[in-house]
Design an enzyme around this catalytic site. Sequence first.
Site: not given
Length: 437
Positions: A114, A317
């Site tokens: 992440d 992202d």
Amino acid sequence: MALPITAFLFISLLISATHAFESCKTSELSSDDLELSVLHMYGKCSPFSPPKHETWLDTVLNMAEKDPNRVNYLLTQKTVTAAPIASGQVLNIGNYIVRAKLGTPGQLMYMVMDTSNDAVWVPCSGCSGCSSTVFNPSLSTSYGSMDCKMAQCTQVRGLSCPNAEASPCQFNQTYGGVDSSFSATLSQDSFTFGGGVVPNLAFGCINSVSGRAVPPQGLLGLGRGSMSLVSQSQSLYSGVFSYCLPSFKSYYFSGSLKLGPSGQPKNIKTTPLIRNPRRPSLYYVNLTGITVGKVLVPVAPGLLDFDTDTGAGTIIDSGTVITRFKAPLYTALRDEFRKQVGKEVSSLGAFDTCFMATNEDQFPVVTLHFTGMDLKLPTENTLIHSSSGSLACLAMAAASSNAYSVLNVIANLQQQNFRILFDLSNSRLGISREICN
């Protein structure tokens, strides 16, 4: 008219983890820099099984439906001097995992990758409500819990420290509503992957989980805060890392995550990274425009502006599935794309631009323009096709129409089969084409 999901015939990926591991090997480099295998969460080499009785497109659609909640989460992170440990991946939508070893001797772990989070944590043995893949601290000779008096402990939200300074640093957090939470102990141990070791990596050792919002796999935070893997290994790898995400359609779903300047692309176009002190974990970039085919999409003033107060701007992202643009910007892009395709349009789930297609059809190229760099998206990064090729959907969507609709998110489907380079030392982001399936 809307077409049923059953119109999509994707190859089934419901295979056992035990069988998959027989042909799955980690990547190793002989240099001091590191390279990890990157797998899709539901790929053949992953230990996590996709939901039963779902086609692959069903799984993608279900993951994409959770994107708006993730975007909300990205914008609700408060201003901090250092990112909190174990803020975690509050939504169970982490789509790519890396294989690494924790402890001495190393115990194999599968952790969600992440880029918008600074936490590193894993489920530990004896954990109530955790998955079957856990870390056993008692088997590691280098494991140690961290005291309340240690500096890292002050960065934890939900801290529960008694008066005695020598007590372990424990904390509790509620995620995704009052029915989902976890408790953990701040710990440290050797983190091994590829050909190197990060000694004394601080991470959360999870003791218990309740509810379904907390992901059970563990988290490898690659954000910009002080407790991320990138920051904790700054002295070793100079704040440089890159990854190549394999396509959803790849059989093995294996890519790579590289740490350190060595082995990174030499000839690569870059764009400056922008820091937002109110959203310190996120990787902001300056999106200047979008072209569909040869037409520059008209953009109203302010739609692409960076704003530290509201969080507005554009980020890249790894955890969001499909790219989301502010509603007016997406509408302009979508309408121009529909116009150039010239076919009857239907909708399906998060996708509002689906149409019948053949292999001979030519589709307009979508190009994202950044300061100093253009990203021309191949068809595989623009459309999701049925296995027969008869139906295709534009794999982008509008941001939710709420208080958090100010953020444009370049998501992982649009990043697949590109090398994405993050160079924090020089505050730049680079992208180059690389087939990593």
